[in-house]
Design an enzyme around this catalytic site. Structure first.
Site, PDB file in Angstrom:
ATOM      1  N   ASP A   1      -2.522   6.253  -3.430  1.00  0.00           N
ATOM      2  CA  ASP A   1      -1.472   5.587  -2.656  1.00  0.00           C
ATOM      3  C   ASP A   1      -0.957   4.406  -3.486  1.00  0.00           C
ATOM      4  O   ASP A   1      -1.400   4.200  -4.614  1.00  0.00           O
ATOM      5  CB  ASP A   1      -2.009   5.152  -1.279  1.00  0.00           C
ATOM      6  CG  ASP A   1      -2.982   3.994  -1.375  1.00  0.00           C
ATOM      7  OD1 ASP A   1      -3.787   3.984  -2.320  1.00  0.00           O
ATOM      8  OD2 ASP A   1      -2.925   3.090  -0.523  1.00  0.00           O
TER       9      ASP A   1
ATOM     10  N   ASP B   1      -6.225   2.045  -3.451  1.00  0.00           N
ATOM     11  CA  ASP B   1      -7.537   1.924  -2.805  1.00  0.00           C
ATOM     12  C   ASP B   1      -7.934   3.276  -2.214  1.00  0.00           C
ATOM     13  O   ASP B   1      -9.074   3.494  -1.845  1.00  0.00           O
ATOM     14  CB  ASP B   1      -7.589   0.790  -1.752  1.00  0.00           C
ATOM     15  CG  ASP B   1      -6.492   0.867  -0.719  1.00  0.00           C
ATOM     16  OD1 ASP B   1      -5.632   1.770  -0.793  1.00  0.00           O
ATOM     17  OD2 ASP B   1      -6.481  -0.004   0.180  1.00  0.00           O
TER      18      ASP B   1
ATOM     19  N   ASP C   1      -1.383   1.254  -3.763  1.00  0.00           N
ATOM     20  CA  ASP C   1      -2.238   0.227  -4.374  1.00  0.00           C
ATOM     21  C   ASP C   1      -3.593   0.784  -4.800  1.00  0.00           C
ATOM     22  O   ASP C   1      -4.496   0.024  -5.158  1.00  0.00           O
ATOM     23  CB  ASP C   1      -2.379  -1.002  -3.477  1.00  0.00           C
ATOM     24  CG  ASP C   1      -3.149  -0.733  -2.198  1.00  0.00           C
ATOM     25  OD1 ASP C   1      -3.194   0.432  -1.763  1.00  0.00           O
ATOM     26  OD2 ASP C   1      -3.719  -1.686  -1.641  1.00  0.00           O
TER      27      ASP C   1
ATOM     28  N   SER D   1       0.817  -1.219   0.000  1.00  0.00           N
ATOM     29  CA  SER D   1       0.000   0.000   0.000  1.00  0.00           C
ATOM     30  C   SER D   1       0.852   1.272   0.000  1.00  0.00           C
ATOM     31  O   SER D   1       1.573   1.503  -0.948  1.00  0.00           O
ATOM     32  CB  SER D   1      -0.962  -0.036   1.185  1.00  0.00           C
ATOM     33  OG  SER D   1      -1.862   1.025   1.116  1.00  0.00           O
TER      34      SER D   1
HETATM   35 MG    MG Z   1      -3.732   1.350   0.113  1.00  0.00          MG
END
Ligand code: MG
Length: 454
Positions: A242, A246, A244, A101
């Site tokens: 960020d 999400d 990844d 992340s």
């Molecule tokens: Mg993330």
């Protein structure tokens, strides 16, 4: 709630397991995680990764574990976590996302996704850890091992789902700048926004696990380049993700970083104007979220800190027939129940287009200037006993409104203070929010006094 059980998770934190490559994060560990998951879930398992340099090695490790336990692997390649979650919900028994992340480049990790597309629940993660620690894997015989399908194109299903959610060409006439931070959103967010009709510019849009432009955590400093580009192109807004994707955070048309609770409130207002129902969010989110809900005849339901608790509560409530309209965290991780039950940065970028399209002059800066500002103090105490501190506070604030959803939250008119054990590190986090800076500071001093010497 789940907080009791969460204590028993030893390896996995609030958002999966993470560590530094070559130290605590090794192919060995990831192979074990794959084998444990492959022993718990049968059938087809999706595997994907973010852009970290160690991603390819760890993907091979998790796949080996899954295949040797008889699962078939659907390799989705590099893609955002919510894209993998979307595909798991539609097509797979489970998923494993290799990502750390927002952590720095030397980290990597694994997020386990369950059949419904949400991150695996604590109870199941505890079972997975037990298998891992005991090396208790259901290894298949020679005629039972799984096979692999490479499906790097399948991310298209996620892109299309978001684009199709909105009226055609809703972004026509809008200019946006995307900063995927060299991460997987480079292959999704610019595409989504341009298909919505926006003119799209991008920065840090080449996939690169050394993160040459900025670190995976989107910060005010890291997004200076995005801010400049928003100004130089005269864009309506800038959006960054960020590591990844999400989460999504924004830069307004004046080049200013949009505080994430304001982002939440802005999208919440757009949704609550159109639908009445419940907004689900952790106890750590700004009071602003409740203000907006009340103003539009909606209500807020609070969960422990961690997006997985919000996502699962949303699913539960909808199962009970409750109208849940929106949810998420005050860090740019927002959840749209019509779309899927996880934080989705690509959907959030698209939603901002819809928010601005609904405003006559399309000025993000103007919408933000109209919003009340709360003052937030954040602090942490390292190497302390959380339970001890929380019982001291419970005794000191006995006669006030207390919420024990996660740690202890003391609610006083429009101010609140939250003291809780961190889900990822050995420390206690303190959050205090008030309308004025002076009030927040006074309340914070009271909290510190009640905690006493640690
Ligand atoms: Mg993330």
């Amino acid at each position: 709630m789940n907080t009791q059980k969460e204590k028993k998770k030893r390896l996995f934190g609030t958002n999966g397991v993470r560590g530094v490559i070559g130290e605590t994060m090794t192919p060995d560990l990831v192979l074990g995680i794959g084998a444990a998951l492959g022993s718990m879930r049968r059938g087809r398992i999706a595997v994907g990764r973010d852009t970290r340099t160690s991603g390819e090695a760890l993907v091979h490790a998790v796949k080996a574990g899954l295949l040797m336990c008889g699962c078939d692997v659907l390799d989705l390649g590099i893609l955002p976590t919510p894209a993998l979650q979307y595909i798991v919900r539609d097509r797979c028994e489970a998923g494993a996302m290799i990502t750390a992340s927002h952590n720095p480049p030397e980290y990597n990790g694994v997020k386990i996704i369950d059949t419904d597309g949400t991150e695996m629940a604590d109870e199941e993660i505890i079972l997975l850890e037990e298998r891992l620690f005991n090396r208790q894997y259901d290894v298949a015989a020679w005629d039972g091992v799984g096979s692999e399908t490479i499906a790097h194109h399948q991310v298209e299903e996620y892109i299309r789902a978001i684009v199709d959610y909105f009226p055609e060409q809703i972004g026509a006439g809008m200019t946006v700048v995307v900063d995927p931070g060299s991460g997987p959103a480079a292959i999704t967010t610019p595409e989504i926004l341009s298909r919505m009709g926006c003119r799209v510019y991008s920065i840090n849009a080449r996939i690169d696990g050394t993160f040459p432009g900025r670190m995976p955590e989107p910060t005010v400093e890291g997004l200076a380049g995005l801010s400049e580009m928003v100004l130089s192109t005269g864009a309506d807004f800038g959006v960054a993700h960020d590591g990844d994707a999400d989460r999504a955070v924004f830069i307004d048309d004046k080049g200013r970083y949009v505080e994430e609770n304001h982002e939440f409130a802005l999208i919440e207002e757009y949704i609550c104007r159109r639908r009445k129902g419940v907004i689900v969010t952790p106890v750590s989110t700004s009071r602003l979220i409740q203000d907006v809900a009340i103003q539009h005849g909606c209500t807020v339901d609070y969960t422990p800190v961690g997006s997985i608790y919000a996502a699962r509560r949303m699913l539960e409530m909808i199962g009970e027939g409750v109208e849940v309209v929106f949810g998420g965290e005050g860090n740019g991780g927002l959840i749209y129940p019509d779309h899927q039950f996880c934080r989705d940065g690509g959907m959030t970028a698209a939603m901002m287009v819809a928010v601005l399209a609904s405003e006559p002059d399309r000025k993000l800066s103007k919408l933000l200037d109209g919003m009340p500002a709360y003052h937030l103090i954040k602090d942490k105490l390292i190497n302390v006993q959380a339970s001890d501190i929380i019982s001291r506070l419970e005794a000191a604030f006995l006669h006030e409104t207390l919420d024990r959803t996660d740690g202890i939250k003391i609610i006083r008119d429009r101010s609140w203070a939250l003291v809780r054990a961190s889900g990822t590190e050995p420390m206690v986090r303190i959050l205090v929010e008030s309308e004025g800076e002076g009030d927040a500071e006074a309340f914070y001093r009271e909290i510190r006094q009640a905690i006493g010497r640690v």
